[in-house]
Design a protein around this motif. Structure first.
Motif, PDB file in Angstrom:
ATOM      1  N   LYS A   1    -131.783 -52.593 -13.124  1.00  0.00           N
ATOM      2  CA  LYS A   1    -130.480 -53.225 -13.001  1.00  0.00           C
ATOM      3  C   LYS A   1    -129.730 -53.091 -14.315  1.00  0.00           C
ATOM      4  CE  LYS A   1    -132.483 -56.978 -10.218  1.00  0.00           C
ATOM      5  NZ  LYS A   1    -132.655 -58.452 -10.145  1.00  0.00           N
ATOM      6  N   ASN A   2    -128.416 -52.953 -14.220  1.00  0.00           N
ATOM      7  CA  ASN A   2    -127.578 -52.910 -15.421  1.00  0.00           C
ATOM      8  C   ASN A   2    -126.366 -53.804 -15.261  1.00  0.00           C
ATOM      9  OD1 ASN A   2    -128.638 -49.715 -15.282  1.00  0.00           O
ATOM     10  ND2 ASN A   2    -128.757 -50.703 -17.266  1.00  0.00           N
ATOM     11  N   ALA A   3    -125.883 -54.287 -16.403  1.00  0.00           N
ATOM     12  CA  ALA A   3    -124.621 -55.021 -16.407  1.00  0.00           C
ATOM     13  C   ALA A   3    -123.465 -54.048 -16.181  1.00  0.00           C
ATOM     14  CB  ALA A   3    -124.442 -55.738 -17.741  1.00  0.00           C
ATOM     15  N   LYS A   4    -122.387 -54.546 -15.620  1.00  0.00           N
ATOM     16  CA  LYS A   4    -121.227 -53.690 -15.332  1.00  0.00           C
ATOM     17  C   LYS A   4    -120.430 -53.366 -16.589  1.00  0.00           C
ATOM     18  CE  LYS A   4    -118.846 -54.593 -11.526  1.00  0.00           C
ATOM     19  NZ  LYS A   4    -119.156 -53.594 -10.491  1.00  0.00           N
ATOM     20  N   ASN A   5    -120.450 -54.276 -17.559  1.00  0.00           N
ATOM     21  CA  ASN A   5    -119.670 -54.076 -18.777  1.00  0.00           C
ATOM     22  C   ASN A   5    -120.245 -54.943 -19.894  1.00  0.00           C
ATOM     23  OD1 ASN A   5    -118.531 -56.766 -18.291  1.00  0.00           O
ATOM     24  ND2 ASN A   5    -117.271 -55.769 -16.737  1.00  0.00           N
ATOM     25  N   ASP A   6    -119.703 -54.796 -21.098  1.00  0.00           N
ATOM     26  CA  ASP A   6    -120.205 -55.544 -22.252  1.00  0.00           C
ATOM     27  C   ASP A   6    -120.032 -57.052 -22.072  1.00  0.00           C
ATOM     28  OD1 ASP A   6    -120.973 -53.255 -23.550  1.00  0.00           O
ATOM     29  OD2 ASP A   6    -119.151 -53.103 -24.747  1.00  0.00           O
ATOM     30  N   GLU A   7    -118.950 -57.453 -21.422  1.00  0.00           N
ATOM     31  CA  GLU A   7    -118.683 -58.881 -21.233  1.00  0.00           C
ATOM     32  C   GLU A   7    -119.752 -59.506 -20.334  1.00  0.00           C
ATOM     33  OE1 GLU A   7    -115.284 -56.915 -22.768  1.00  0.00           O
ATOM     34  OE2 GLU A   7    -116.367 -56.473 -20.893  1.00  0.00           O
ATOM     35  N   GLN A   8    -120.123 -58.788 -19.292  1.00  0.00           N
ATOM     36  CA  GLN A   8    -121.157 -59.306 -18.397  1.00  0.00           C
ATOM     37  C   GLN A   8    -122.516 -59.333 -19.093  1.00  0.00           C
ATOM     38  OE1 GLN A   8    -122.517 -56.995 -14.934  1.00  0.00           O
ATOM     39  NE2 GLN A   8    -122.049 -58.774 -13.656  1.00  0.00           N
ATOM     40  N   GLN A   9    -122.788 -58.318 -19.887  1.00  0.00           N
ATOM     41  CA  GLN A   9    -124.044 -58.285 -20.652  1.00  0.00           C
ATOM     42  C   GLN A   9    -124.148 -59.503 -21.563  1.00  0.00           C
ATOM     43  OE1 GLN A   9    -125.098 -54.530 -22.681  1.00  0.00           O
ATOM     44  NE2 GLN A   9    -125.650 -55.733 -24.488  1.00  0.00           N
ATOM     45  N   LEU A  10    -123.074 -59.814 -22.272  1.00  0.00           N
ATOM     46  CA  LEU A  10    -123.062 -60.967 -23.171  1.00  0.00           C
ATOM     47  C   LEU A  10    -123.177 -62.269 -22.394  1.00  0.00           C
ATOM     48  CD1 LEU A  10    -122.747 -62.110 -26.017  1.00  0.00           C
ATOM     49  CD2 LEU A  10    -120.256 -62.022 -25.709  1.00  0.00           C
ATOM     50  N   PHE A  11    -122.535 -62.330 -21.235  1.00  0.00           N
ATOM     51  CA  PHE A  11    -122.583 -63.547 -20.415  1.00  0.00           C
ATOM     52  C   PHE A  11    -124.020 -63.908 -20.042  1.00  0.00           C
ATOM     53  CE2 PHE A  11    -122.932 -65.353 -16.132  1.00  0.00           C
ATOM     54  CZ  PHE A  11    -122.271 -66.555 -16.310  1.00  0.00           C
TER      55      PHE A  11
ATOM     56  N   SER B   1    -125.815 -46.668  -8.618  1.00  0.00           N
ATOM     57  CA  SER B   1    -125.348 -47.385  -7.448  1.00  0.00           C
ATOM     58  C   SER B   1    -124.697 -48.674  -7.915  1.00  0.00           C
ATOM     59  CB  SER B   1    -126.514 -47.683  -6.506  1.00  0.00           C
ATOM     60  OG  SER B   1    -126.090 -48.460  -5.411  1.00  0.00           O
ATOM     61  N   GLU B   2    -123.457 -48.896  -7.512  1.00  0.00           N
ATOM     62  CA  GLU B   2    -122.709 -50.046  -8.016  1.00  0.00           C
ATOM     63  C   GLU B   2    -122.310 -50.974  -6.886  1.00  0.00           C
ATOM     64  OE1 GLU B   2    -118.820 -50.929 -10.886  1.00  0.00           O
ATOM     65  OE2 GLU B   2    -119.742 -48.948 -10.804  1.00  0.00           O
ATOM     66  N   SER B   3    -122.588 -52.262  -7.073  1.00  0.00           N
ATOM     67  CA  SER B   3    -122.153 -53.283  -6.121  1.00  0.00           C
ATOM     68  C   SER B   3    -121.065 -54.114  -6.778  1.00  0.00           C
ATOM     69  CB  SER B   3    -123.336 -54.168  -5.726  1.00  0.00           C
ATOM     70  OG  SER B   3    -123.759 -54.946  -6.830  1.00  0.00           O
ATOM     71  N   SER B   4    -120.681 -55.182  -6.134  1.00  0.00           N
ATOM     72  CA  SER B   4    -119.617 -56.019  -6.680  1.00  0.00           C
ATOM     73  C   SER B   4    -120.066 -56.787  -7.917  1.00  0.00           C
ATOM     74  CB  SER B   4    -119.121 -57.000  -5.620  1.00  0.00           C
ATOM     75  OG  SER B   4    -120.192 -57.814  -5.166  1.00  0.00           O
ATOM     76  N   THR B   5    -121.386 -56.980  -8.058  1.00  0.00           N
ATOM     77  CA  THR B   5    -121.881 -57.798  -9.165  1.00  0.00           C
ATOM     78  C   THR B   5    -122.790 -57.061 -10.148  1.00  0.00           C
ATOM     79  OG1 THR B   5    -123.758 -58.534  -7.806  1.00  0.00           O
ATOM     80  CG2 THR B   5    -121.772 -59.910  -7.787  1.00  0.00           C
ATOM     81  N   MET B   6    -123.318 -55.919  -9.765  1.00  0.00           N
ATOM     82  CA  MET B   6    -124.343 -55.285 -10.579  1.00  0.00           C
ATOM     83  C   MET B   6    -124.300 -53.765 -10.431  1.00  0.00           C
ATOM     84  SD  MET B   6    -126.723 -56.366 -12.690  1.00  0.00           S
ATOM     85  CE  MET B   6    -126.914 -58.062 -12.149  1.00  0.00           C
TER      86      MET B   6
END
Length: 222
Positions: free
Chosen positions: A146-156, A205-210
């Motif tokens: 799994k990966n975060a979508k962006n830096d902001e989500q990673q930090l969250f 593979s990208e979903s709405s959250t991940m």
């Protein structure tokens, strides 16, 4: 949510883990992992980080029935399930933390599937250094996760883990089951920083959250 220690979380779920995962439509994911494992020997040496019950090994044993596997996991119960599933295969299991155990060396392939999203950037860097050192020259590291979508989500995710641990008065001495995924781009930078070359995303593979990706990296010693 009450955080559980990583080993405890998977120990409790070990007996039913495969049945739970089978329903998650991961056939294509594990097929892709198996397709990426290409070596010029009939008996490759493979290190599996967070091997669990060995779902990622099923197709690989069809491809390389005599391969030699070292599996590392923090759950003793998951390792028992793994050994029972592959009784006649050449598997050495190591019970412990990636940060404490000796990986050994001379591996053709290092695999990690759905495991490292529990670790932050500093921790991942330490793991990647150990992975690089344990591979043969020309060896491959394959990570599906799994990966975060962006830096902001990673930090969250990181800040949320800090908040929950403080709220529940948990120390930093143990690992807890909570997802703190990085972006794939940041993972690639970490892998390159320890010496890997030709680091690339081979599936996304990208979903709405991940985001879910498979990343492959090559070790080439000059």
């Amino acid at each position: 949510m009450e955080l559980e220690r990583m080993g405890d979380y998977f120990n409790i779920r070990a007996k039913k883990y495969d049945n739970d995962i089978v329903g998650n439509n991961l056939d294509e994911f594990y097929e892709e992992i198996a397709n990426l494992v290409e070596v010029d020997t009939l008996i490759p040496k493979i290190l599996d980080l967070g091997c669990g019950t060995g779902l990622e090994l099923e197709r690989l044993f069809i491809k390389y029935p005599d391969m030699i596997v070292t599996g590392i996991d923090l759950s003793s119960e998951m390792l028992e399930e793994l050994k029972n599933k592959y009784k006649n295969k050449n598997i050495n299991v190591i019970y412990g933390s990636y940060f404490d155990v000796d990986f050994g060396g001379d591996f053709d392939i290092v695999l990690s599937t759905y495991s490292l999203h529990h670790f932050n950037e500093t921790e991942k860097l330490l793991i990647y250094k150990k992975v690089f050192d344990t591979l043969k020259s020309g060896g491959l590291y394959i990570e599906g996760d799994k990966n975060a979508k962006n830096d902001e989500q990673q930090l969250f995710f990181l800040e949320e883990l800090k908040r929950i641990k403080k709220e529940q008065n948990l120390s930093d001495d143990s690992f807890y089951h909570y997802d703190t995924p990085m972006t794939a781009e940041n993972q690639i930078k970490l892998l390159q920083s320890v010496g890997f070359v030709d680091v690339k995303i081979v599936k996304k593979s990208e979903s709405s959250t991940m985001v879910e990706t498979i990343i492959i990296a090559t070790k080439i010693e000059v």
